[in-house]
Write an enzyme that holds these catalytic residues in place. Structure first.
Site, short mmCIF file in Angstrom:
data_model
loop_
_atom_site.label_atom_id
_atom_site.label_comp_id
_atom_site.label_asym_id
_atom_site.label_seq_id
_atom_site.Cartn_x
_atom_site.Cartn_y
_atom_site.Cartn_z
N HIS A 203 0.86 -1.18 0.00
CA HIS A 203 0.00 0.00 0.00
C HIS A 203 0.90 1.23 0.00
O HIS A 203 2.03 1.19 0.47
CB HIS A 203 -0.87 -0.03 1.26
CG HIS A 203 -1.93 1.02 1.36
ND1 HIS A 203 -1.65 2.32 1.72
CD2 HIS A 203 -3.28 0.95 1.19
CE1 HIS A 203 -2.78 3.01 1.76
NE2 HIS A 203 -3.78 2.21 1.43
N ASP B 81 2.94 -4.69 8.05
CA ASP B 81 1.68 -3.95 7.93
C ASP B 81 0.54 -4.96 7.98
O ASP B 81 0.31 -5.71 7.04
CB ASP B 81 1.68 -3.18 6.61
CG ASP B 81 0.37 -2.46 6.34
OD1 ASP B 81 -0.54 -2.50 7.19
OD2 ASP B 81 0.24 -1.85 5.26
N GLN C 204 -4.67 -5.20 6.63
CA GLN C 204 -5.62 -6.09 5.94
C GLN C 204 -5.61 -7.50 6.50
O GLN C 204 -6.35 -8.35 6.01
CB GLN C 204 -5.30 -6.13 4.45
CG GLN C 204 -5.53 -4.83 3.72
CD GLN C 204 -6.99 -4.41 3.70
OE1 GLN C 204 -7.89 -5.24 3.77
NE2 GLN C 204 -7.23 -3.11 3.59
N LYS D 91 -10.56 -1.07 9.98
CA LYS D 91 -10.55 -2.27 9.15
C LYS D 91 -11.01 -3.51 9.92
O LYS D 91 -11.16 -4.58 9.34
CB LYS D 91 -9.14 -2.56 8.62
CG LYS D 91 -8.42 -1.39 7.98
CD LYS D 91 -8.83 -1.14 6.57
CE LYS D 91 -7.89 -0.14 5.92
NZ LYS D 91 -8.26 0.18 4.53
N CYS E 256 -4.93 2.74 -3.62
CA CYS E 256 -3.70 3.22 -2.97
C CYS E 256 -2.59 2.18 -3.08
O CYS E 256 -1.82 1.95 -2.13
CB CYS E 256 -3.95 3.59 -1.51
SG CYS E 256 -5.03 5.01 -1.31
#
Length: 602
Positions: free
Chosen positions: A320, A397, A400, A423, A561
C-alpha cells in the site's frame, strides 16, 4: 436465485435456488432464506406459488425480516396452520405449516405481544400496500410463532406456501405479482454453499450490524467494500456512545471521577489490543490514528536514529502507498536506498528474489501481511526470519490481516506490527503500533507536547517511557475504547471460526465470478484473504462501480492506494470486492447477477 420456465413436473436434480442443501421434493432443507425454502415444496402442495418469481419474493422477504417492527404472532394449537389477516385487502400474505391442515383463525393486531426478546416494544407500523405482511414459522411446540430470520434452519416437516389476498398493487416496488415464472424447480444435491462453517452463523452476525438494514437506491445494501472500511456492530456503537454519556474526560492528569473512568477505559483498551495481538505487555502498544500514522512514526523516530547513507530498506511490490511513501521520504532524507522484492504472475512474493536483496546493508524490511489490492497473504513469518538473519529490523503492515485471521506478534517475531481499527469493526481514526520493548525504548519521541513528558524546563525536557512518549497531546480516547470493544466482539464471535467461514465464502465468490464471460481476476494466489480484484472487458472500472452502486452494491473501484502492484499487471485500476463475516452467499449472487447483466450489455 433461478427458477424453471418449462412445463411439467420438476426434475429431481435440476439446479434452481442456488445454495440450498440437498432435499427431496416436498420437504424443506435448511434454507439460504426462509422464502427460498419454497423451492423444495412440490407445486401440488403449494398451488398458489404458480406465477410468482422467487427472486422477487426473496427480495420482498428480506425487507420483512430486516424490519425492526416485524411482528411476532402467538402460537396456534398443535397441528394447525397459522394464517395472517392482511391489514390491507391488496396485500399478499405468507404462512407456514403442514400442507393440507385447515388454517386457524387469523390472529389480530391485538394478539401480537407488546414485547418479546429481540423485538422492539414500540407498535409495529402498518405495512404498505403490496408488501408481504409477515412470515410465520409453524412450530407447534413453540411458545409463539415468530418470523424466521434470514438463513435460519427450519424443521424438515415445515413447508411454506403463499396465500394471495386481493388484487396486486402495481405501484409497490416489492409487489410480488409483477412476474411470470410458472413453475418451481427442486434443489440440486450438487449445490454446496458455506452457510454455516463449523457452527458459524453469518446471518446472526448480520443482525448485529444496523447499517446492513440500509437501502441504497431502493435496494438492499450489499457491502463488499470491507477492505476500505468495515461496518460497526451495535456493541461498538453502544460502547462509544456510553463513553461519551458516562465517562468522557481527558485522561491521566486529573483526580476526579470521570478522569479515572476515562483513564481506566483507555488503558483497558490498550490491554485488550495487547491480548488480541499476543503481545507480552500493554507497554508494547502505542495508540495512533491508524496504520499509516504508525508506519510514519517508525520511519521518522526509528529511521532517523538508525538509517544513514548507503543503508538499504526493502519493501515488496504488494505494498500500500502507506508502506512505500514514508520509506521513500526517509531514503531521500538519509541517502539510503529503497529496494523492492518482485512478485510473480499470481501476485505472490518471489522468495528467492527477496532473499537476494537481503545483506548486511539492509536496515529495515517493511512488508504487508495481506495485500489490500490482491488479497495475497505473504509468508510474513518466513520473510521476517530471513530479514533477521542479516541483522535487519522488520515492520509488518497488518491493516488487511487482523480482520481476516488471528495474529500472534510473538510468533511472527516482527520488531513492529501496525494495524487500523476501522478495518476491524472499530471506529475510524484509531489504530495501534506494536513494538518490541527494546525497539520502542531505543526510539526518541516523534512529536512533542503534553502527556508524553515527565518534566519540562526551558533548558531541557525529559520524557515518559513507551508507550506514553509516542502519544503526545490528547489522543482519540473514545475511539480507542471503541477499538477495544471491537476486538472483544471479534474474540467473542470466534476469530478462527469467522476466518474459516470467510475462506469458504471467498472460494464461492471466486468460483462464481470466474464464470462471468470477460471477467478477469487479478491476483490468483491460492493463499488469499477475502479480497477479489477484477476487471470486466469493455467496461471502465469507475463505470462498473457506479453501475453496481445503482444496484445497492458497494465495491471499490480505482487503484486502491496500491498503484505499483496494479501496474505490475498492466492496469491502472480494478474493481475490488472484499469480504467480512457478515457477508453471505446472497451478496455474492447479487454481485454476480449484476455483473452478468452489465457484461451482456457490452
Amino acid at each position: 436465485m433461478t427458477t424453471s420456465d418449462s412445463a411439467g413436473s420438476p426434475s429431481e436434480t435440476a439446479p434452481a435456488v442456488s445454495g440450498l442443501a440437498s432435499a427431496p421434493v416436498g420437504s424443506v432443507p435448511a434454507p439460504v432464506s426462509p422464502l427460498a425454502s419454497m423451492a423444495g415444496v412440490a407445486p401440488a402442495q403449494a398451488p398458489s406459488l404458480a406465477g410468482w418469481d422467487l427472486s422477487i419474493l426473496a427480495q420482498a422477504m428480506m425487507d420483512v425480516v430486516r424490519d425492526p417492527n416485524a411482528q411476532v404472532f402467538p402460537a396456534a394449537k398443535a397441528g394447525v396452520t397459522p394464517t395472517l389477516s392482511p391489514s390491507s385487502g391488496s396485500e399478499p400474505a405468507i404462512v407456514a405449516g403442514t400442507p393440507g391442515v385447515s388454517p386457524s383463525a387469523a390472529p389480530t393486531k391485538s394478539d401480537v405481544p407488546t414485547q418479546v426478546p429481540g423485538v422492539p416494544a414500540t407498535p409495529a407500523a402498518a405495512p404498505s400496500a403490496g408488501a408481504i405482511d409477515a412470515l410465520a414459522l409453524a412450530e407447534p411446540s413453540a411458545d409463539f410463532f415468530r418470523i424466521p430470520l434470514l438463513g435460519e434452519a427450519v424443521p424438515v416437516a415445515t413447508s411454506y406456501f403463499l396465500v394471495q389476498t386481493g388484487a396486486p398493487n402495481p405501484d409497490s416496488p416489492s409487489d410480488i405479482s409483477l412476474v411470470e415464472t410458472k413453475e418451481l424447480t427442486p434443489v440440486s444435491p450438487a449445490l454446496n454453499r458455506p452457510l454455516r462453517q463449523a457452527g458459524f452463523d453469518p446471518y446472526a452476525v448480520r443482525r448485529e450490524f444496523p447499517i446492513l438494514n440500509e437501502r441504497v437506491h431502493g435496494r438492499r445494501l450489499v457491502w463488499l467494500d470491507n477492505a476500505a472500511t468495515t461496518q460497526k456492530p451495535q456493541t461498538v456503537i453502544d460502547r462509544v456512545s456510553y463513553f461519551y454519556a458516562h465517562e468522557n474526560s481527558n485522561i491521566h492528569r486529573a483526580a476526579h471521577t470521570l478522569a479515572a473512568r476515562a483513564t481506566d477505559a483507555y488503558e483497558n483498551a490498550r490491554a485488550t489490543v495487547a491480548r488480541f495481538l499476543g503481545a507480552s505487555s500493554a507497554r508494547n502498544i502505542v495508540f495512533v490514528r491508524g496504520a499509516t500514522e504508525a508506519i510514519n512514526l517508525v520511519a521518522q523516530a526509528w529511521g532517523a536514529q538508525f538509517v544513514s547513507a548507503g543503508d538499504e530498506i526493502v519493501i515488496t511490490h504488494l505494498e500500500h502507498h502507506a508502506n512505500i511513501v514514508p520509506w521513500q521520504q526517509l531514503c531521500a532524507k538519509t541517502g539510503a536506498r529503497l529496494l523492492v522484492a518482485p512478485v510473480n504472475d499470481r501476485g505472490e512474493v518471489i522468495l528467492e528474489a527477496y532473499g537476494k536483496l537481503l545483506c548486511p546493508r539492509t536496515k529495515m524490511v517493511a512488508l504487508t501481511q495481506v495485500s489490500n489490492a490482491l488479497g495475497t497473504i505473504t509468508p510474513a513469518q518466513q520473510m521476517v526470519a530471513m530479514a533477521h538473519a542479516v541483522g535487519a529490523c522488520t515492520l509488518v503492515d497488518g491493516a488487511q490481516a487482523v480482520a481476516h485471521f488471528p495474529v500472534n506478534v510473538r510468533a511472527l517475531d516482527s520488531d513492529f506490527y501496525v494495524f487500523s481499527g476501522h478495518k476491524i469493526y472499530a471506529p475510524t481514526g484509531i489504530g495501534a503500533l506494536y513494538g518490541k520493548p527494546e525497539m520502542l525504548d531505543s526510539m526518541p519521541p516523534w512529536q512533542g507536547g503534553g502527556n508524553m513528558i515527565k518534566d519540562v524546563t526551558f533548558e531541557r525536557t525529559t520524557y515518559h517511557p513507551a508507550p506514553a512518549r509516542f502519544e503526545a497531546g490528547t489522543g482519540n480516547i473514545a475511539d480507542a475504547v471503541g477499538l477495544g470493544a471491537a476486538l472483544d466482539w471479534l474474540d467473542n464471535l470466534g476469530h478462527e471460526r469467522a476466518a474459516a467461514y470467510e475462506h469458504e465464502l471467498l472460494n464461492y465468490a471466486t468460483a462464481e465470478l470466474s464464470k462471468i464471460p470477460g471477467l478477469t481476476i487479478i491476483g490468483t494466489s491460492p493463499n488469499k484473504a477475502g479480497v477479489i480484484s477484477f476487471v470486466l472487458a469493455g467496461h471502465k472500472t469507475e463505470e462498473l462501480g457506479s453501475a453496481l452502486d445503482r444496484e445497492g452494491i458497494a465495491v471499490r473501484s480505482g487503484h486502491h492506494c496500491a498503484q505499483p502492484i496494479l501496474r505490475r499487471f498492466g492496469l491502472e485500476a480494478t474493481v475490488r470486492a472484499s469480504l467480512a463475516p457478515y457477508n453471505v452467499c446472497e451478496d455474492i449472487d447479487t454481485l454476480v447477477a449484476a455483473l452478468k447483466r452489465l457484461g451482456s450489455h457490452g
